[in-house]
Enzyme design. Structure first.
Site, PDB file in Angstrom:
ATOM      1  N   GLU A  32       0.949  -1.441   0.241  1.00  0.00           N
ATOM      2  CA  GLU A  32       0.105  -0.073   0.069  1.00  0.00           C
ATOM      3  C   GLU A  32       0.946   1.397   0.146  1.00  0.00           C
ATOM      4  O   GLU A  32       0.547   2.046  -0.699  1.00  0.00           O
ATOM      5  CB  GLU A  32      -0.987   0.241   1.512  1.00  0.00           C
ATOM      6  N   ASP A  73     -11.505  -9.591   2.166  1.00  0.00           N
ATOM      7  CA  ASP A  73     -11.172 -10.946   2.853  1.00  0.00           C
ATOM      8  C   ASP A  73     -13.022 -11.458   3.455  1.00  0.00           C
ATOM      9  O   ASP A  73     -12.992 -10.666   4.551  1.00  0.00           O
ATOM     10  CB  ASP A  73      -9.896 -11.493   3.121  1.00  0.00           C
TER      11      ASP A  73
HETATM   12  N1  ADE Z   1      -7.507  -7.097   8.445  1.00  0.00           N
HETATM   13  C1  ADE Z   1      -7.762  -7.364   7.057  1.00  0.00           C
HETATM   14  N2  ADE Z   1      -8.354  -8.732   7.257  1.00  0.00           N
HETATM   15  C2  ADE Z   1      -8.653  -9.485   8.262  1.00  0.00           C
HETATM   16  C3  ADE Z   1      -8.662 -10.386   9.256  1.00  0.00           C
HETATM   17  N3  ADE Z   1      -9.739 -11.142   8.171  1.00  0.00           N
HETATM   18  N4  ADE Z   1      -9.474  -9.303  10.691  1.00  0.00           N
HETATM   19  C4  ADE Z   1      -8.735  -8.854  11.242  1.00  0.00           C
HETATM   20  N5  ADE Z   1      -8.017  -7.551   9.801  1.00  0.00           N
HETATM   21  C5  ADE Z   1      -7.972  -7.612   9.165  1.00  0.00           C
END
Ligand code: ADE
Length: 233
Positions: A12, A200
């Protein structure tokens, strides 16, 4: 006006730095602070570190050592709300430490120094961030959301995200830094905005894939119009 940019991951930060003129880097407390100009705005960009302790220290340095007057945290997050899709963007209205619990001394999630559970982000800066995210998302399938971002010192897997959804039904996204940035900024009186792209739903492989393929493009694509808008203010 000097703007501080925090990004947890090198993918990033590198993308954001590609737009900097005259990048001067300085190592302070193990962190490389990049000073330069982007979109005619004086900016200081730095890897925040992962987790709330790292980002709290980095935010304090941005404020106290570099005199930034606004702070933007850019990065990725896991979806908590089932309505969010990969690649959607969340601009936080407020951030909450989902793992802070000093009860019975203070109510669960309460930040004692501020007396609140939900630490608000700056309305005006977040409005600029929302417009920048919308400009970036325009013409793609990505949607832009405003709402609660929750933070804790763990990467949450799907079962933990399901538990969090029960506990905090209005949380949109989870990550590991936002509430600490919002807290330090609120304590110091510095406006902050938090912008997170959904990488995600707790799957580490989805997270890794988004980081490699998309996170830099999102960070640069949102920060550039945001700095442009800051320059006009
Ligand atoms: N950042 C991106 N995905 C995450 C997740 N599943 N848990 C905590 N921080 C995150």
């Amino acid at each position: 006006m000097r703007v501080g940019i925090l990004a947890p991951m090198p993918q990033e930060l590198d993308a954001v730095l590609a737009d900097f003129d005259a990048d001067r880097a300085e190592l302070v407390a193990g962190r490389l602070f990049h000073r330069g100009e982007a979109e005619s705005v004086e900016a200081v960009a730095v890897i925040s570190g992962i987790g709330k302790t790292s980002v709290a220290a980095t935010t304090t340095l941005l404020i106290e050592r570099y005199g930034v007057e606004r702070i933007v945290l850019i990065g990725v997050a896991g979806a908590v709300s089932r309505e969010l899709a990969l690649g959607d963007i969340v601009v936080a209205t407020a951030a909450l430490h989902h793992d802070l619990d000093a009860s019975p001394v203070f109510p669960r999630y309460c930040v004692p120094s501020l007396g609140v559970e939900r630490v608000p982000c700056d309305t005006a800066l977040s409005a600029l961030a929302l417009a920048a995210a919308q400009e970036f998302a325009d013409g793609s399938s990505a949607r832009v959301w405003r709402g609660l971002v929750v933070s804790g010192d763990r990467f949450l897997e799907p079962a933990e995200i399901a538990e969090l959804r029960e506990r905090l039904p209005d949380a949109l996204a989870v990550e590991m830094e936002g509430a600490a940035v919002a807290q330090v900024c609120a304590e110091a009186g510095v406006p902050c905005a938090i912008v997170r792209s959904i990488s995600d739903d707790g799957s580490i492989s989805a997270f890794a894939r988004f980081l490699e393929r998309d996170a830099g493009r999102h960070a640069e694509g949102i920060i550039a119009p945001l700095l442009r808008a800051c320059g006009r203010k």
